[in-house]
Design a protein around this motif. Sequence first.
Motif, PDB file in Angstrom:
ATOM      1  N   THR A  31       0.844  -1.205   0.000  1.00 17.22           N
ATOM      2  CA  THR A  31       0.000   0.000   0.000  1.00 17.22           C
ATOM      3  C   THR A  31       0.878   1.254   0.000  1.00 17.22           C
ATOM      4  N   ARG A  54       3.108  12.598  15.189  1.00 19.02           N
ATOM      5  CA  ARG A  54       1.738  12.084  15.145  1.00 19.02           C
ATOM      6  C   ARG A  54       1.016  12.365  16.448  1.00 19.02           C
ATOM      7  N   ASN A  58      -3.917   8.923  18.041  1.00 25.27           N
ATOM      8  CA  ASN A  58      -4.148   8.218  16.782  1.00 25.27           C
ATOM      9  C   ASN A  58      -3.432   6.860  16.797  1.00 25.27           C
ATOM     10  N   PRO A  59      -4.200   5.768  16.892  1.00 23.68           N
ATOM     11  CA  PRO A  59      -3.590   4.443  17.075  1.00 23.68           C
ATOM     12  C   PRO A  59      -2.873   3.922  15.835  1.00 23.68           C
ATOM     13  N   ILE A  61      -1.381   0.611  13.303  1.00 24.21           N
ATOM     14  CA  ILE A  61      -1.729  -0.720  12.800  1.00 24.21           C
ATOM     15  C   ILE A  61      -0.586  -1.677  13.148  1.00 24.21           C
ATOM     16  N   HIS A  63       1.297  -4.893  12.173  1.00 24.35           N
ATOM     17  CA  HIS A  63       1.482  -5.757  10.995  1.00 24.35           C
ATOM     18  C   HIS A  63       1.923  -7.136  11.468  1.00 24.35           C
ATOM     19  N   THR A 113      -9.309  -1.414  21.321  1.00 23.37           N
ATOM     20  CA  THR A 113      -9.232  -2.245  20.118  1.00 23.37           C
ATOM     21  C   THR A 113      -7.820  -2.167  19.532  1.00 23.37           C
ATOM     22  N   ALA A 115      -5.742  -2.639  15.624  1.00 19.53           N
ATOM     23  CA  ALA A 115      -5.875  -2.813  14.172  1.00 19.53           C
ATOM     24  C   ALA A 115      -4.779  -3.770  13.722  1.00 19.53           C
ATOM     25  N   ARG A 117      -3.066  -6.162  10.407  1.00 19.99           N
ATOM     26  CA  ARG A 117      -3.022  -6.360   8.953  1.00 19.99           C
ATOM     27  C   ARG A 117      -1.794  -7.176   8.574  1.00 19.99           C
ATOM     28  N   PRO A 138       2.717   3.090  11.232  1.00 16.06           N
ATOM     29  CA  PRO A 138       1.870   4.012  10.467  1.00 16.06           C
ATOM     30  C   PRO A 138       2.551   4.272   9.128  1.00 16.06           C
ATOM     31  N   SER A 139       1.912   4.981   8.230  1.00 12.12           N
ATOM     32  CA  SER A 139       2.556   5.379   6.985  1.00 12.12           C
ATOM     33  C   SER A 139       3.791   6.227   7.330  1.00 12.12           C
ATOM     34  N   GLU A 177      -3.637   3.517   0.963  1.00 12.99           N
ATOM     35  CA  GLU A 177      -3.627   2.758   2.203  1.00 12.99           C
ATOM     36  C   GLU A 177      -4.718   1.688   2.249  1.00 12.99           C
ATOM     37  N   SER A 178      -4.522   0.786   3.202  1.00 17.71           N
ATOM     38  CA  SER A 178      -5.464  -0.322   3.387  1.00 17.71           C
ATOM     39  C   SER A 178      -6.846   0.175   3.801  1.00 17.71           C
ATOM     40  N   ARG A 192     -12.128   3.512   7.050  1.00 18.33           N
ATOM     41  CA  ARG A 192     -11.353   4.203   6.019  1.00 18.33           C
ATOM     42  C   ARG A 192     -11.421   3.361   4.745  1.00 18.33           C
ATOM     43  N   SER A 221     -12.496   6.781  12.555  1.00 14.08           N
ATOM     44  CA  SER A 221     -11.088   6.434  12.533  1.00 14.08           C
ATOM     45  C   SER A 221     -10.313   7.713  12.771  1.00 14.08           C
ATOM     46  N   GLY A 223      -7.454   8.836  12.486  1.00 13.36           N
ATOM     47  CA  GLY A 223      -6.437   9.361  11.574  1.00 13.36           C
ATOM     48  C   GLY A 223      -6.978   9.830  10.250  1.00 13.36           C
TER      49      GLY A 223
HETATM   50  O1  TXA Z   1      -1.958   0.538   4.265  1.00 12.18           O
HETATM   51  C1  TXA Z   1      -1.850   0.913   5.433  1.00 12.18           C
HETATM   52  O2  TXA Z   1      -2.756   0.768   6.263  1.00 12.18           O
HETATM   53  C2  TXA Z   1      -0.511   1.545   5.834  1.00 12.18           C
HETATM   54  C3  TXA Z   1       0.603   0.513   5.726  1.00 12.18           C
HETATM   55  C4  TXA Z   1       1.920   1.011   6.265  1.00 12.18           C
HETATM   56  O3  TXA Z   1       0.187  -0.662   6.364  1.00 12.18           O
HETATM   57  N1  TXA Z   1      -0.591   2.070   7.165  1.00 12.18           N
HETATM   58  C5  TXA Z   1      -1.292   3.196   7.457  1.00 12.18           C
HETATM   59  O4  TXA Z   1      -1.162   3.565   8.777  1.00 12.18           O
HETATM   60  O5  TXA Z   1      -1.969   3.797   6.647  1.00 12.18           O
HETATM   61  P1  TXA Z   1      -1.678   4.973   9.340  1.00 12.18           P
HETATM   62  O6  TXA Z   1      -1.247   4.985  10.755  1.00 12.18           O
HETATM   63  O7  TXA Z   1      -1.196   6.043   8.469  1.00 12.18           O
HETATM   64  O8  TXA Z   1      -3.220   4.829   9.291  1.00 12.18           O
HETATM   65  C6  TXA Z   1      -3.872   3.898  10.135  1.00 12.18           C
HETATM   66  C7  TXA Z   1      -5.325   4.206  10.225  1.00 12.18           C
HETATM   67  C8  TXA Z   1      -5.559   5.521  10.922  1.00 12.18           C
HETATM   68  O9  TXA Z   1      -6.662   6.164  10.307  1.00 12.18           O
HETATM   69  C9  TXA Z   1      -5.889   5.060  12.339  1.00 12.18           C
HETATM   70  O10 TXA Z   1      -6.674   6.000  13.031  1.00 12.18           O
HETATM   71  C10 TXA Z   1      -6.655   3.799  12.077  1.00 12.18           C
HETATM   72  O11 TXA Z   1      -5.969   3.189  11.000  1.00 12.18           O
HETATM   73  N2  TXA Z   1      -6.633   2.902  13.240  1.00 12.18           N
HETATM   74  C11 TXA Z   1      -5.567   2.245  13.749  1.00 12.18           C
HETATM   75  N3  TXA Z   1      -5.925   1.575  14.866  1.00 12.18           N
HETATM   76  C12 TXA Z   1      -7.245   1.797  15.057  1.00 12.18           C
HETATM   77  C13 TXA Z   1      -8.186   1.406  16.053  1.00 12.18           C
HETATM   78  N4  TXA Z   1      -7.847   0.621  17.077  1.00 12.18           N
HETATM   79  N5  TXA Z   1      -9.474   1.849  15.934  1.00 12.18           N
HETATM   80  C14 TXA Z   1      -9.826   2.650  14.893  1.00 12.18           C
HETATM   81  N6  TXA Z   1      -8.983   3.076  13.934  1.00 12.18           N
HETATM   82  C15 TXA Z   1      -7.697   2.657  14.012  1.00 12.18           C
END
Ligand code: TXA
Length: 328
Positions: A31, A54, A58-59, A61, A63, A113, A115, A117, A138-139, A177-178, A192, A221, A223
Amino acid sequence: MPRIVPPTSEHIAQAAAILRAGGVVVLPTETVYGLGADTFNLQAVEKVYELKGRPADNPLIAHVAGVDAARTLVRHWDDRCERLAHNFWPGPLTLVLPKADSVPDESTAGYATVAVRCPAHPVAMQLLRAFGGPISAPSANRSGHVSPTTAQHVANDFPDEHDLLILDGGPCEVGIESTVLDLSSAKPRILRPGGVNAEQLQGILGVPGVEEPAMSGPSASPGTSSLHYAPRTPAELVDHFELRQRLGQEADGPYAVICFSPAFVKPPNQPIGMPRRADQYARRMYDALRQADGMGCARILIELPPNDNGLWLAVHDRLKRATGKNSF
Ligand code: TXA
Ligand code: MG
């Protein structure tokens, strides 16, 4: 500048050693590139927040290398998770589930919770296996800036981080992103839109269906607030007709123009031609935004893709956020 290295087995072993020592490394995924740390190391996770700038709420992911690793991070892995993982992992789908007690609050920003992936990139998978545990990432962009789809994009965002190791996995195949899918309550909800679309999820989950992101208002979400994914030059999203009109007037140009028919764009405006297929557009989008940002124009005009189904929905979502609109 950070160190961009090819993903040889030595460099992957080195990256795994950095993670084990509580450091941060940049890994490619299909992604976007991620800024990774050991999910269970609080100081390492802290470093990720600091480097990115950050917001602490903002939580991240986590991997994982596969379903077995995902199970250890969540309270309950049900049949829906099993089917989704079976169909879309490794791939651009993130599942939000009640977290296991062992997952530190720091890596979920205090959320109950987590996240998870499993990324579809051979280098990410090799690193996950070499490290032997989940990697929170995160990204790999400065907070609020455009997401990185090449190693060089990451280096450009962190020019002073000379110790930062970037595993170069080439340009990201998906480029957006995912999809973040909340499964923490009875009704699955997309937080998202991303690389896997609602129809694909419906197809696997069946009735009662998947709730799509709200058309306006605050997102669940954290972020995905507006002015995420933003270039530094003021950017506007305009439809085809408005674009032609604006190019005719040139009131507040010159413009960097991200559009489908670059031949219409005359100097001093500068065109960036985009593909008409959603998957190709998504792959090219963040690089185009960064390129437009570097052209020294007064404004960026982005032609709104006419279609908004399937992957185009995720493209629209990011373009709207890049131009400061958080309603569809
Ligand atoms: O494709 C992707 O998801 C990329 C690659 C690196 O895996 N990662 C990514 O991470 O986009 P980031 O941190 O830029 O975005 C993660 C999103 C954010 O909107 C965050 O708020 C949401 O996922 N998120 C993470 N944990 C969460 C949770 N426990 N509950 C709700 N939203 C969550
Ligand atoms: Mg991001």
